[in-house]
Design an enzyme around this catalytic site. Sequence first.
Site, PDB file in Angstrom:
ATOM      1  N   ASP A  37      23.947   7.639  68.020  1.00 51.77           N
ATOM      2  CA  ASP A  37      23.361   6.310  67.806  1.00 51.77           C
ATOM      3  C   ASP A  37      22.728   5.746  69.082  1.00 51.77           C
ATOM      4  OD1 ASP A  37      25.677   5.961  69.144  1.00 51.77           O
ATOM      5  OD2 ASP A  37      26.434   4.327  67.886  1.00 51.77           O
ATOM      6  N   HIS A 236       2.198  20.551  83.994  1.00 48.78           N
ATOM      7  CA  HIS A 236       3.051  19.458  83.521  1.00 48.78           C
ATOM      8  C   HIS A 236       4.529  19.833  83.675  1.00 48.78           C
ATOM      9  CE1 HIS A 236      -0.315  17.301  81.053  1.00 48.78           C
ATOM     10  NE2 HIS A 236      -0.461  17.187  82.342  1.00 48.78           N
ATOM     11  N   ASP A 253       3.205  14.073  90.831  1.00 45.18           N
ATOM     12  CA  ASP A 253       2.276  13.393  89.923  1.00 45.18           C
ATOM     13  C   ASP A 253       3.106  12.326  89.224  1.00 45.18           C
ATOM     14  OD1 ASP A 253       0.580  12.565  87.902  1.00 45.18           O
ATOM     15  OD2 ASP A 253      -0.090  14.585  87.366  1.00 45.18           O
ATOM     16  N   ASP A 264      -1.634   6.491  87.619  1.00 40.62           N
ATOM     17  CA  ASP A 264      -1.565   7.958  87.526  1.00 40.62           C
ATOM     18  C   ASP A 264      -2.053   8.542  88.854  1.00 40.62           C
ATOM     19  OD1 ASP A 264      -1.500  10.588  86.726  1.00 40.62           O
ATOM     20  OD2 ASP A 264      -3.114  10.424  85.256  1.00 40.62           O
ATOM     21  N   HIS A 343      -8.224  22.860  84.660  1.00 42.22           N
ATOM     22  CA  HIS A 343      -8.237  21.595  83.903  1.00 42.22           C
ATOM     23  C   HIS A 343      -9.463  20.768  84.256  1.00 42.22           C
ATOM     24  CE1 HIS A 343      -6.822  19.330  87.452  1.00 42.22           C
ATOM     25  NE2 HIS A 343      -5.872  20.232  87.617  1.00 42.22           N
ATOM     26  N   HIS A 347      -9.664  11.809  83.319  1.00 46.44           N
ATOM     27  CA  HIS A 347      -9.542  11.305  81.950  1.00 46.44           C
ATOM     28  C   HIS A 347      -9.524   9.780  82.011  1.00 46.44           C
ATOM     29  CE1 HIS A 347      -5.300  10.557  82.987  1.00 46.44           C
ATOM     30  NE2 HIS A 347      -5.319  11.749  83.531  1.00 46.44           N
ATOM     31  N   HIS A 354      -3.414   9.250  79.086  1.00 41.70           N
ATOM     32  CA  HIS A 354      -4.658   9.904  78.656  1.00 41.70           C
ATOM     33  C   HIS A 354      -5.237   8.941  77.626  1.00 41.70           C
ATOM     34  CE1 HIS A 354      -2.803  14.019  79.892  1.00 41.70           C
ATOM     35  NE2 HIS A 354      -3.202  13.308  80.923  1.00 41.70           N
ATOM     36  N   GLU A 377      -9.061  13.921  89.668  1.00 43.15           N
ATOM     37  CA  GLU A 377      -7.893  14.737  90.017  1.00 43.15           C
ATOM     38  C   GLU A 377      -8.182  16.235  90.103  1.00 43.15           C
ATOM     39  OE1 GLU A 377      -4.953  14.950  86.756  1.00 43.15           O
ATOM     40  OE2 GLU A 377      -6.096  13.375  85.773  1.00 43.15           O
ATOM     41  N   TYR A 381      -4.634  25.969  92.042  1.00 50.39           N
ATOM     42  CA  TYR A 381      -3.296  26.488  91.723  1.00 50.39           C
ATOM     43  C   TYR A 381      -3.311  28.000  91.897  1.00 50.39           C
ATOM     44  CZ  TYR A 381      -3.695  21.899  89.660  1.00 50.39           C
ATOM     45  OH  TYR A 381      -3.963  20.568  89.474  1.00 50.39           O
ATOM     46  N   ARG A 398      -2.912  19.228  93.966  1.00 60.72           N
ATOM     47  CA  ARG A 398      -3.767  18.318  93.186  1.00 60.72           C
ATOM     48  C   ARG A 398      -3.781  16.994  93.928  1.00 60.72           C
ATOM     49  NH1 ARG A 398      -1.693  19.114  88.651  1.00 60.72           N
ATOM     50  NH2 ARG A 398      -0.266  17.370  88.322  1.00 60.72           N
ATOM     51  N   GLU A 400      -4.992  13.065  93.108  1.00 56.69           N
ATOM     52  CA  GLU A 400      -5.435  12.256  91.965  1.00 56.69           C
ATOM     53  C   GLU A 400      -5.425  10.772  92.291  1.00 56.69           C
ATOM     54  OE1 GLU A 400      -2.819  12.505  88.508  1.00 56.69           O
ATOM     55  OE2 GLU A 400      -4.426  11.737  87.223  1.00 56.69           O
TER      56      GLU A 400
HETATM   57  N1  GLY Z   1      -0.196  12.735  84.797  1.00 59.12           N
HETATM   58  C1  GLY Z   1      -0.906  13.492  83.840  1.00 59.12           C
HETATM   59  C2  GLY Z   1      -2.293  13.708  84.246  1.00 59.12           C
HETATM   60  O1  GLY Z   1      -2.607  13.543  85.410  1.00 59.12           O
HETATM   61  O2  GLY Z   1      -3.142  13.983  83.458  1.00 59.12           O
HETATM   62 MN    MN Z   2      -4.221  12.211  85.288  1.00 61.91          MN
HETATM   63 MN    MN Z   3      -1.405  12.618  86.882  1.00 58.33          MN
END
Ligand code: GLY
Ligand code: MN
Ligand code: MN
Length: 430
Positions: A37, A236, A253, A264, A343, A347, A354, A377, A381, A398, A400
Amino acid sequence: MFPLHVYQDRRDRLKGMMPKNSLAIISAAHESIRNRDAEYPFRQSSDFWYLTGFTEPDAVLIIGPEHPDRLFVRSKNPDQEVWTGRRLGPEHVTTGLGIDEGYPIDELDSELTTFLADITWVEYPFYCNDSAKIVDRAVKAKETKSKRKDRLSHRADLSRFLHQERLFKAKEEIDVMREAGRISALGHVAAMQACQPGMTEDQLGSIVEHTFRMEGSPAVAYQTIVGGGDNACILHYTDRTTTLNSGDLVLIDAGCELQGYAGDITRTFPVNGSFTEAQAELYDLVLSAQADAIDAMVVGKSIKSFHEAALMRLTEGLIDLKIIKGPLEEAIAEKRYAPYYMHGTGHFLGLDVHDVGMYEIDAKPIELSEGMVITCEPGLYLDKRSDVPSRYRGIGIRIEDDVLITQQGPEIFTKDVPKERSEIEVLMRG
Ligand code: GLY
Ligand code: MN
Ligand code: MN
């Protein structure tokens, strides 16, 4: 919460776009069980939050161009409120939220039958299962009653209007997102200052999140990613169980949520405070790709241009470092960068990390416009198994930031966290 007129204006704009004699149904989120619960922390549905400012579960908004705005909410229940918290109650919907009429949620299906009596066109966000279920029940009820097949003959996806509205941020949203960027940046600065070899990824992540909370953000905008060494190559990665080693980089991140709006940020820095030569070469390449991409984030340019700018710079750099073969045009055409950069470069950002909004309309990329908030970003890698010179293996990077598109050029909400190597090293030395 914003002043009530903000939500009223949003609903009014949406109603102005809806067809005549239509109704829109937008459901709030439900609480979900974590185990037995105990529940997961509740997060309101972004569309519903955007239109009402209301953060309780189990509510439904119904609006239409020729109708009063109606909100169904949980009834007040003193016995239950002792356990699970205060409720607004239908009788306070008008004073508390500025919505014309409040109803108990238990009466949704029966009232909806009445509201829909002369309606043939119903709108809801198609991706939202809760809204779809309400519409399905209403259609069934209507069929049974009228003995005619689906008199709600037109179902349209409200997202086509609602999500385009959410894409362009108004002043009050920009102010909150700027603050979300500032707080998110403070979390990353705290992590750089506290990082020591021997800490676990999770311990380092807890410092970021502690800072978010201390600065007034009640939640993270998404699960914090902390990846040491090779783990940074898992985009991720949320496991966070590994110990951080001297000589490795760590990628964080993480972004806070403020009034529902997301920050982000990604930063990558050396666990022991000093970049190795190989790490520095790759780091500076990603940083220069980000600078080129941000330069392309200007009003009127295609939304694809900042990704193309990042790709160009990363590919050029990978050729210079002898990680891939040139010449440049051929390497880009054959996507030789793809094993190391898989990637997109950004976004939309808003109530969802996102965020909603169309990147293409009629198969044509949209142009960048004032009021869009977009992440930038780029990354590289090169995991332990990659076919690259050994000095580069096990490195994931990365960088960002969150960028507001304005007529005066890009505004970076997340500028307060350093990203030049020398600045990071100075900050980490203390
Ligand atoms: N934190 C997820 C992305 O950067 O898209
Ligand atoms: Mn992002
Ligand atoms: Mn991110």
